[in-house]
Motif scaffolding. Structure first.
Motif, short mmCIF file in Angstrom:
data_model
loop_
_atom_site.label_atom_id
_atom_site.label_comp_id
_atom_site.label_asym_id
_atom_site.label_seq_id
_atom_site.Cartn_x
_atom_site.Cartn_y
_atom_site.Cartn_z
N VAL A 94 0.85 -1.20 0.00
CA VAL A 94 0.00 0.00 0.00
C VAL A 94 0.88 1.25 0.00
CG1 VAL A 94 -1.64 1.35 1.37
CG2 VAL A 94 -1.98 -1.11 1.10
N GLU A 95 1.91 1.24 0.83
CA GLU A 95 2.78 2.42 0.96
C GLU A 95 3.71 2.62 -0.23
OE1 GLU A 95 6.01 4.36 4.10
OE2 GLU A 95 4.85 2.59 4.70
N TYR A 96 4.33 1.54 -0.70
CA TYR A 96 5.37 1.66 -1.73
C TYR A 96 4.92 1.22 -3.12
CZ TYR A 96 8.06 1.71 2.60
OH TYR A 96 8.53 2.00 3.86
N HIS A 97 3.74 0.63 -3.24
CA HIS A 97 3.22 0.13 -4.52
C HIS A 97 4.16 -0.91 -5.12
CE1 HIS A 97 0.17 3.21 -4.27
NE2 HIS A 97 1.13 4.06 -4.02
N SER A 98 4.82 -1.67 -4.25
CA SER A 98 5.78 -2.66 -4.73
C SER A 98 5.99 -3.73 -3.67
CB SER A 98 7.11 -1.97 -5.05
OG SER A 98 8.14 -2.91 -5.21
N LEU A 99 5.82 -4.99 -4.06
CA LEU A 99 6.11 -6.08 -3.14
C LEU A 99 7.61 -6.16 -2.89
CD1 LEU A 99 5.16 -8.47 -1.43
CD2 LEU A 99 5.31 -9.89 -3.50
N SER A 100 8.39 -5.89 -3.91
CA SER A 100 9.84 -5.93 -3.78
C SER A 100 10.35 -4.91 -2.76
CB SER A 100 10.49 -5.66 -5.15
OG SER A 100 11.89 -5.60 -5.02
N VAL A 101 9.86 -3.69 -2.85
CA VAL A 101 10.28 -2.64 -1.91
C VAL A 101 9.76 -2.95 -0.51
CG1 VAL A 101 10.15 -0.17 -1.37
CG2 VAL A 101 10.45 -0.91 -3.74
N SER A 102 8.54 -3.45 -0.44
CA SER A 102 7.97 -3.83 0.86
C SER A 102 8.85 -4.89 1.52
CB SER A 102 6.55 -4.36 0.67
OG SER A 102 6.00 -4.78 1.88
N ALA A 103 9.26 -5.89 0.74
CA ALA A 103 10.13 -6.96 1.26
C ALA A 103 11.47 -6.39 1.72
CB ALA A 103 10.34 -8.03 0.19
N LYS A 104 12.04 -5.48 0.95
CA LYS A 104 13.33 -4.87 1.32
C LYS A 104 13.23 -4.15 2.66
CE LYS A 104 15.33 -4.27 -3.23
NZ LYS A 104 15.67 -3.35 -4.31
#
Length: 119
Positions: free
Chosen positions: A36-46
């Motif tokens: 929701v915040e970053y619009h990216s699962l990759s960034v969320s995981a990082k």
């Protein structure tokens, strides 16, 4: 030294009578909040210091276990929560919040000496 006490609640949602790993818990919720915040699962995981492959596996297992798609993948544009994903995350967060409130209320009721402390 003054001790502070706080109740901790962990909510796990899974198919009844399932013998597999959890489908939806705090980790999945944190990943979805990151999407929701970053619009990216990759960034969320990082941000969670988690490998993207692990995050992807966790989301896929949650979706399979719940029988609903939580994320809409948009290729290079990232990801976003589906309507079901948003509703499920909000419901999970509400259950967690209300359960924690109730747990702290019961704790204070049983141990009056803590009722004036900020739990």
């Amino acid at each position: 030294m003054e001790k502070k006490f706080d109740c901790s609640i962990r909510i796990l949602v899974k198919e009844k009578n399932a013998d597999t790993d959890n489908y939806f818990g705090r980790g999945v919720a944190e990943l979805l909040r990151g999407v929701v915040e970053y619009h990216s699962l990759s960034v969320s995981a990082k941000h969670m210091r988690m490998a993207y492959s692990k995050a992807w596996r966790i989301i896929r297992e949650a979706e399979e276990g719940l029988g609903m798609q939580l994320l809409s993948r948009m290729g290079k544009k990232g990801s976003e929560l589906t309507e079901e994903g948003e509703r499920f995350l909000k419901t999970y967060e509400e259950i967690e919040r209300e359960t924690l409130k109730l747990a702290n209320h019961i704790f204070r009721k049983r141990y009056r000496e803590f009722e004036d402390r900020d739990l």
